[in-house]
Design a protein around this motif. Structure first.
Motif, mmCIF file in Angstrom:
data_model
loop_
_atom_site.group_PDB
_atom_site.id
_atom_site.type_symbol
_atom_site.label_atom_id
_atom_site.label_comp_id
_atom_site.label_asym_id
_atom_site.label_seq_id
_atom_site.Cartn_x
_atom_site.Cartn_y
_atom_site.Cartn_z
ATOM 1 N N LEU A 22 0.827 -1.213 0.000
ATOM 2 C CA LEU A 22 0.000 0.000 0.000
ATOM 3 C C LEU A 22 0.861 1.263 0.000
ATOM 4 C CD1 LEU A 22 -2.847 -0.972 2.488
ATOM 5 C CD2 LEU A 22 -3.070 -0.558 0.040
ATOM 6 N N ILE A 23 1.940 1.245 0.734
ATOM 7 C CA ILE A 23 2.844 2.397 0.797
ATOM 8 C C ILE A 23 3.402 2.703 -0.592
ATOM 9 C CG2 ILE A 23 5.104 3.167 1.651
ATOM 10 C CD1 ILE A 23 4.335 1.492 4.242
ATOM 11 N N GLN A 24 3.774 1.669 -1.317
ATOM 12 C CA GLN A 24 4.332 1.877 -2.650
ATOM 13 C C GLN A 24 3.311 2.464 -3.619
ATOM 14 O OE1 GLN A 24 7.510 -1.116 -3.861
ATOM 15 N NE2 GLN A 24 6.170 -2.301 -2.512
ATOM 16 N N SER A 25 2.057 2.095 -3.469
ATOM 17 C CA SER A 25 1.045 2.611 -4.392
ATOM 18 C C SER A 25 0.431 3.937 -3.936
ATOM 19 C CB SER A 25 -0.063 1.572 -4.607
ATOM 20 O OG SER A 25 -0.711 1.285 -3.396
ATOM 21 N N ASN A 26 0.472 4.238 -2.629
ATOM 22 C CA ASN A 26 -0.174 5.450 -2.125
ATOM 23 C C ASN A 26 0.786 6.518 -1.615
ATOM 24 O OD1 ASN A 26 -3.002 4.699 -2.382
ATOM 25 N ND2 ASN A 26 -2.498 3.106 -0.911
ATOM 26 N N GLN A 27 1.984 6.158 -1.237
ATOM 27 C CA GLN A 27 2.987 7.062 -0.682
ATOM 28 C C GLN A 27 2.378 8.052 0.334
ATOM 29 O OE1 GLN A 27 5.623 8.692 -3.632
ATOM 30 N NE2 GLN A 27 5.526 6.827 -4.830
ATOM 31 N N PRO A 28 2.030 7.552 1.503
ATOM 32 C CA PRO A 28 1.389 8.401 2.511
ATOM 33 C C PRO A 28 2.347 9.438 3.090
ATOM 34 C CG PRO A 28 2.008 6.308 3.472
ATOM 35 C CD PRO A 28 2.288 6.206 1.995
ATOM 36 N N ASP A 29 1.795 10.413 3.789
ATOM 37 C CA ASP A 29 2.604 11.431 4.466
ATOM 38 C C ASP A 29 3.178 10.896 5.773
ATOM 39 O OD1 ASP A 29 2.069 13.575 2.626
ATOM 40 O OD2 ASP A 29 0.051 13.639 3.455
ATOM 41 N N ILE A 30 2.390 10.062 6.458
ATOM 42 C CA ILE A 30 2.746 9.560 7.795
ATOM 43 C C ILE A 30 2.413 8.078 7.888
ATOM 44 C CG2 ILE A 30 2.298 9.774 10.272
ATOM 45 C CD1 ILE A 30 1.296 12.654 9.643
ATOM 46 N N ILE A 31 3.280 7.315 8.571
ATOM 47 C CA ILE A 31 3.022 5.900 8.849
ATOM 48 C C ILE A 31 3.176 5.680 10.349
ATOM 49 C CG2 ILE A 31 3.863 3.533 8.539
ATOM 50 C CD1 ILE A 31 4.965 4.482 5.804
ATOM 51 N N VAL A 32 2.205 5.002 10.952
ATOM 52 C CA VAL A 32 2.305 4.560 12.344
ATOM 53 C C VAL A 32 2.321 3.037 12.291
ATOM 54 C CG1 VAL A 32 1.243 4.539 14.626
ATOM 55 C CG2 VAL A 32 1.037 6.576 13.173
ATOM 56 N N THR A 33 3.376 2.444 12.839
ATOM 57 C CA THR A 33 3.510 0.984 12.780
ATOM 58 C C THR A 33 3.908 0.424 14.140
ATOM 59 O OG1 THR A 33 4.577 -0.863 11.624
ATOM 60 C CG2 THR A 33 5.938 1.065 12.032
ATOM 61 N N ASP A 34 3.549 -0.806 14.354
ATOM 62 C CA ASP A 34 3.981 -1.531 15.545
ATOM 63 C C ASP A 34 5.315 -2.191 15.213
ATOM 64 O OD1 ASP A 34 4.266 -3.243 17.791
ATOM 65 O OD2 ASP A 34 2.107 -3.378 17.985
ATOM 66 N N ILE A 35 6.132 -2.413 16.228
ATOM 67 C CA ILE A 35 7.397 -3.121 16.017
ATOM 68 C C ILE A 35 7.117 -4.542 15.545
ATOM 69 C CG2 ILE A 35 9.377 -4.154 17.205
ATOM 70 C CD1 ILE A 35 9.479 -1.674 18.957
ATOM 71 N N ARG A 36 6.194 -5.187 16.213
ATOM 72 C CA ARG A 36 5.863 -6.582 15.891
ATOM 73 C C ARG A 36 4.642 -6.618 14.984
ATOM 74 N NH1 ARG A 36 6.267 -9.214 21.883
ATOM 75 N NH2 ARG A 36 8.513 -8.911 22.127
ATOM 76 N N MET A 37 4.849 -7.163 13.805
ATOM 77 C CA MET A 37 3.751 -7.338 12.864
ATOM 78 C C MET A 37 3.892 -8.704 12.226
ATOM 79 S SD MET A 37 3.333 -3.639 11.058
ATOM 80 C CE MET A 37 1.694 -4.002 10.471
ATOM 81 N N GLU A 38 2.806 -9.188 11.690
ATOM 82 C CA GLU A 38 2.831 -10.477 11.010
ATOM 83 C C GLU A 38 3.699 -10.371 9.754
ATOM 84 O OE1 GLU A 38 -0.479 -13.222 8.921
ATOM 85 O OE2 GLU A 38 -1.000 -12.376 10.875
ATOM 86 N N GLY A 39 4.478 -11.394 9.478
ATOM 87 C CA GLY A 39 5.372 -11.359 8.316
ATOM 88 C C GLY A 39 6.584 -10.492 8.614
ATOM 89 N N MET A 40 6.832 -9.523 7.754
ATOM 90 C CA MET A 40 7.939 -8.584 7.939
ATOM 91 C C MET A 40 7.696 -7.763 9.213
ATOM 92 S SD MET A 40 9.014 -5.375 5.389
ATOM 93 C CE MET A 40 7.764 -5.861 4.273
ATOM 94 N N SER A 41 8.743 -7.479 9.974
ATOM 95 C CA SER A 41 8.582 -6.677 11.191
ATOM 96 C C SER A 41 8.327 -5.216 10.835
ATOM 97 C CB SER A 41 9.825 -6.775 12.077
ATOM 98 O OG SER A 41 10.880 -6.011 11.532
#
Length: 67
Positions: A22-41
């Motif tokens: 989604l980031i590659q197709s939308n290029q957001p201004d801000i991302i909030v992510t958790d350290i632990r996520m399914e698949g890639m961290s």
């Protein structure tokens, strides 16, 4: 861009892999992510984002705080 126009679009994903796509197709201004996520961290995703899209702001969270 939406933020500059006074609009917000918030998207939630179950994994960092889906978020990365989604980031590659939308290029957001801000991302909030958790350290632990399914698949890639969340940390690995943040590194990939910063390398390819250095202007995107990233907030990394864990179960007790966001940095």
């Amino acid at each position: 861009m939406l933020l500059k126009l006074g609009f917000f679009k918030i998207t939630e994903t179950p994994s960092a892999d889906i978020a990365w796509n989604l980031i590659q197709s939308n290029q957001p201004d801000i991302i909030v992510t958790d350290i632990r996520m399914e698949g890639m961290s969340g940390l690995l995703m943040a590194k990939k984002v910063k390398k390819k899209y250095p202007k995107i702001k990233i907030k990394i969270c864990n179960n007790t705080s966001c940095n």
